[in-house]
Enzyme design. Structure first.
Site, short mmCIF file in Angstrom:
data_model
loop_
_atom_site.label_atom_id
_atom_site.label_comp_id
_atom_site.label_asym_id
_atom_site.label_seq_id
_atom_site.Cartn_x
_atom_site.Cartn_y
_atom_site.Cartn_z
N LYS A 232 48.64 46.37 38.76
CA LYS A 232 47.54 45.54 39.24
C LYS A 232 47.46 45.62 40.77
CE LYS A 232 50.74 41.68 39.20
NZ LYS A 232 51.38 40.68 38.36
N MET B 296 41.81 42.83 65.99
CA MET B 296 41.33 43.28 64.68
C MET B 296 41.82 44.68 64.32
SD MET B 296 37.45 43.54 63.20
CE MET B 296 37.03 41.84 63.47
N ARG C 293 50.10 28.51 34.63
CA ARG C 293 48.98 29.25 35.23
C ARG C 293 48.02 29.58 34.08
NH1 ARG C 293 50.42 34.65 38.58
NH2 ARG C 293 51.14 35.28 36.52
N TYR D 159 43.92 38.87 73.90
CA TYR D 159 43.00 37.72 73.94
C TYR D 159 43.70 36.45 74.39
CZ TYR D 159 39.50 40.34 71.30
OH TYR D 159 38.56 41.25 70.90
C1 LIG Z 1 52.71 40.69 38.25
C2 LIG Z 1 53.30 40.34 36.98
C3 LIG Z 1 54.56 40.85 36.61
C4 LIG Z 1 55.43 41.66 37.51
O1 LIG Z 1 56.21 40.82 38.31
P1 LIG Z 1 57.25 41.44 39.35
O2 LIG Z 1 57.98 40.29 39.88
O3 LIG Z 1 56.45 42.15 40.37
O4 LIG Z 1 58.10 42.37 38.58
C5 LIG Z 1 55.01 40.60 35.33
N1 LIG Z 1 54.27 39.84 34.48
C6 LIG Z 1 53.08 39.31 34.81
C7 LIG Z 1 52.35 38.50 33.83
C8 LIG Z 1 52.55 39.53 36.09
O5 LIG Z 1 51.39 39.01 36.42
#
Ligand SMILES: *Cc1c(COP(=O)(O)O)cnc(C)c1O
Length: 820
Positions: free
Chosen positions: A488, A764, A586, A715
């Protein structure tokens, strides 16, 4: 028979295998990886058991056309026309065959070992000696228990010098490598901490390494390094070098930097001699001295040694994957060309799925030891096996053999310049292009013409490190436990198809993304692995089905939406995943909701439950272990109930990265590997050495200024130097992901080996560093983070976590991938 061909019946005798030879075959190629099959009709596949049983890959190799196999057990598959040679130890059989082959030749062999510099010294000796000798050497750094036999197998009757490196990670390995290499000249390179963990002590490691030289007539080594090991040196004569001890054969007493060179003076045979080394870093200088000593020990006159060393070229073992013009991907291997490394590069080309069209630009190959007819026939066969779609041959020899090449599209040019003049006609577009050339063809010019010009801040991704990290976690799993790789958010900022291709090629079981669009992007670059979508949106369900993405259902609302959609479109039995909320709060079904969920699942024709999972909130933190245990208990309760309702088994998974390390009893059927893949894990100490950070963020200096103590920088006049000094303006700012919080001395970057703090506010696109007292120049490289200056350290500086640092690197920063 040509002397790198054997009858399979002879091989059976050599390796003392049992099993009937059903058909006689000629064997010329040894194969150990079913994904990398070349010349299958003359290939012999060794079913080595590593993490997975090598036997699982027999079917794959058979399908690729291989008919001869060395195995531990008889074949479970009945296949016509195939021979199975049965042995107790497949690796040993491979080594026995290599030893036999080696013993048939009477050539001089240089054997190299040490902790660092083996490959560089091997490649440099090749550069230095290739005008006088026909040399065979390990491809890349094929120096292991498997790599060495494959290297030694390349020896043919034309070779009059072998240069082989040997790498070991534990005791008793070197004797096996020695038997295969049988060096007559030994070279010991730098001994450092690498692989210390495989030995009881540093001394034990050195003694084990010295085994390589036990039959050498000559050993070249650093005097200082072996002072305490004299009794372990078995070589008849030694040639030593030192920068400290006058009694060394080559005593280097003066080192001076002259522009970009290192100028050395030394005492040798009571005379003063000199040598110019075209490198400045310490490791290169040491490796060059080793090569110098080898040349002298081999009786080259000092003037000749100096002349050749002055022209040493940097060794690049890296294949770089870059974004090209007209939506092309470019694999840049423009520095060397020989047939073994061509094969390795073609495998990497084949690993790419982002474009259907695969192109090779190749120059003539020198120093192969083969007649041109034989060589280019081999090259042509290899190219057609690897299914290259478009071939561009550069050089007189390729031009002369153009009829050998059976490729859908082919072009030939006598030299690089004429190819570049015709670049437009070659019409490169949406294809993956491998550039591979011998040095004299200067293919870096081709690379420059095809690679999109990058903004000078780049995120470099080391794909070998990625693979290392994947294997690190795989070794922690029981056989059969699957791996889902979390890709992701652009693989935590590291890339899309580039990372996914690597994972697919190395057979992870699942990928997971956050949103449907991310999954669609992966599919359209040729990723065929199952993909789970953590947070699917109703509005994109059409795409979900079209691209065969598997949704996570985490609430009754989403369940409802999905079923309505499936009814409407008549989608039956579609694979879906259910998320259980065991404490994260969550997304997911809570324990009290499972009963209702089960009612809905009972005999539901629209979906097939692929997996049930939950997420640990603090898998790395021992103070929350009790809570983690509670999560695991709740998870078990939930999935048991669900499986009972369904009447079939589902994949169960709860562990993220740190969970894999700390909760081995909760691996169930699969683990979800995220940040660990990218080289960071709060549950693994950096000193453990098992994980390698995969990303390096690099930028460069735009300008250097002298600043007085009373002046201000950036700045709001935010920055001041304590006394008169110097600042460097570098090409990275908060828009690139270098957060404002790093300003005013909080963050540090590495520049010429020193850590330079920021001065004033981050702007920036740029920021300023205090480089007082250093000789920093415009254009110098600046490291924002890498494997030395670690992401963890940056995260601590601004009170965040490594995840945020990684994913913050903006998309405007170009990614460059490399693979060694
Ligand atoms: C991102 C995620 C992981 C991976 O977690 P890490 O700590 O990066 O290994 C595993 N399960 C779910 C549901 C996630 O969203």
């Amino acid at each position: 028979m040509p002397n790198n061909q054997y009858l399979i019946s002879d091989i059976q005798r050599i390796i003392r295998a049992i099993g009937n030879i059903r058909h006689e075959y000629t064997i010329s190629t040894l194969l150990t990886d079913s994904r990398r099959i070349s010349n299958p009709s003359e290939g012999l596949f060794f079913a080595l058991s590593g993490r997975r049983n090598g036997h699982e890959f027999i079917a794959e190799a058979y399908a690729a056309g291989v008919r001869n196999f060395v195995v531990k057990q008889g074949p479970e598959i009945k296949v016509p026309e195939a021979n199975f040679l049965i042995v107790d130890d497949v690796l040993q059989a491979l080594q026995t065959l290599a030893t036999y082959h080696r013993n048939r030749f009477n050539l001089e062999v240089i054997g190299i070992t040490g902790s660092n510099g083996k490959t560089i010294v091997k490649e440099w000796l090749y550069q230095l000696l290739c005008n006088d000798k026909n040399i065979v050497r390990n491809p890349k750094s094929y120096n292991s228990q498997i790599g060495v036999p494959l290297s030694v197998w390349q020896i043919n009757e034309k070779n009059n010098l072998g240069i082989f490196e040997a790498g070991i990670s534990t005791t008793s390995e070197m004797n096996k490598l020695e038997a295969m290499i049988k060096p007559s000249i030994g070279v010991l390179t730098h001994i450092g901490p690498a692989h210390d963990e495989g030995f009881e002590s540093r001394n034990q490691k050195v003694i084990e390494k010295l085994q390589l030289f036990k039959n050498c007539r000559l050993l070249i080594h650093n005097y200082d390094q072996l002072i305490d090991f004299k009794t372990h040196i078995k070589a008849k004569t030694c040639f030593t070098w030192s920068t400290k001890f006058k009694q060394a054969d080559l005593y280097v007493f003066s080192e001076t930097v002259i522009s970009k060179n290192f100028y050395l003076r030394a005492k040798y045979k009571e005379r003063e001699i000199e040598c110019l080394i075209p490198f400045l870093d310490e490791a290169s200088v040491e490796n060059a001295i080793v090569c110098w000593a080898v040349m002298l020990a081999m009786d080259y006159i000092p003037v000749e040694a100096d002349k050749r060393i002055e022209h040493l070229n940097a060794v690049s073992m890296r294949l770089e994957l870059k974004t090209g013009i007209n939506d092309c991907s470019v694999i840049d291997d423009s520095y060397n060309s020989d047939i073994q490394s061509l094969e390795i590069a073609l495998n990497f080309l084949n690993q790419q799925n982002q474009h259907t069209k695969k192109t090779l630009i190749l120059s003539d190959i020198f120093q192969s030891g083969l007649q041109p007819d034989v060589l280019y026939k081999q090259v042509a066969d290899m190219i057609s096996i690897k299914k290259v779609d478009k071939f561009v041959g550069v050089g007189e020899a390729l031009l002369a053999h153009k009829d050998y090449f059976d490729v859908p599209e082919k072009h030939f040019y006598p030299d690089t310049a004429s190819m570049l003049q015709n670049l437009r006609a070659l019409n490169f577009k949406e294809e993956t292009i491998l550039i591979k050339g011998s040095r004299s063809f200067e293919f870096e010019r081709v690379s420059r013409a095809l690679v999109q010009k990058a903004h000078e801040t780049i995120l470099e991704i080391n794909l070998n490190a990625l693979l290392n990290n994947l294997n690190y976690y795989r070794h922690k799993l029981k056989p059969g436990v699957k791996v889902m790789a979390m890709v992701k958010a652009f693989s935590y900022g590291s890339g899309t198809f580039e990372v996914a291709n690597m994972l697919q090629y190395n057979k992870v079981d699942y990928l997971a993304v956050a949103y449907i669009d991310e999954g669609v992007a992966l599919r359209s670059t040729g990723i065929t692995l199952p993909i789970m979508v953590l947070n699917p949106e109703l509005s994109a369900f059409d795409k979900l089905i079209e691209y065969k993405l598997e949704p996570v259902i985490y609430s009754f609302g989403l369940f409802d939406d999905y079923i309505k959609y499936a009814q409407d479109k008549n989608v039956l039995n579609y694979p879906v995943h259910f998320k259980i909320d065991t404490g994260m709060h969550r997304l997911g079904f809570e324990n009290f909701e499972i009963e209702t969920l089960c009612d809905l699942l009972e005999k539901n024709p629209y979906l097939h439950v692929q997996s049930v999972f939950s997420h640990l909130v603090a898998s790395d933190a021992s103070q929350h272990d009790e809570f983690t245990l509670k999560q695991i208990k709740n998870f078990e309760k939930a999935f048991k109930q669900i499986e009972k309702t369904l009447g079939y088994k589902v994949i169960k998974h709860i562990c993220n990265t740190s969970g894999i390390v700390r909760w081995p009893n909760a691996h169930y059927d699969m683990v979800r590997l995220g940040i660990g893949l990218y080289g960071v894990d709060a549950a693994v100490k950096a000193s453990d050495g098992g994980l390698q950070p995969i990303a390096s963020l690099k930028t460069s200096v735009s300008q250097v200024k002298k600043i007085k103590a009373n002046e201000t920088v950036s700045y709001n006049r935010s920055g001041k130097l304590a006394k008169d000094g110097k600042i460097a303006t570098v090409r990275i700012g908060y828009a690139d992901g270098y957060l404002r919080a790093f300003g005013n001395g909080v963050g540090k970057m590495m520049i010429k080996g020193v850590k330079a703090p920021t001065v004033g506010n981050i702007t920036m696109d740029m920021c300023m560093l205090d480089v007082s007292g250093t000789d920093v120049k415009e254009g110098d490289e600046v490291i924002v983070f890498n494997d030395q200056l670690r992401i963890e350290e940056l995260a601590t500086q601004i009170g965040t976590i490594p995840y945020e640092i990684l994913t913050n690197v903006s998309q405007r920063v170009k990614r460059v991938y490399f693979y060694e």
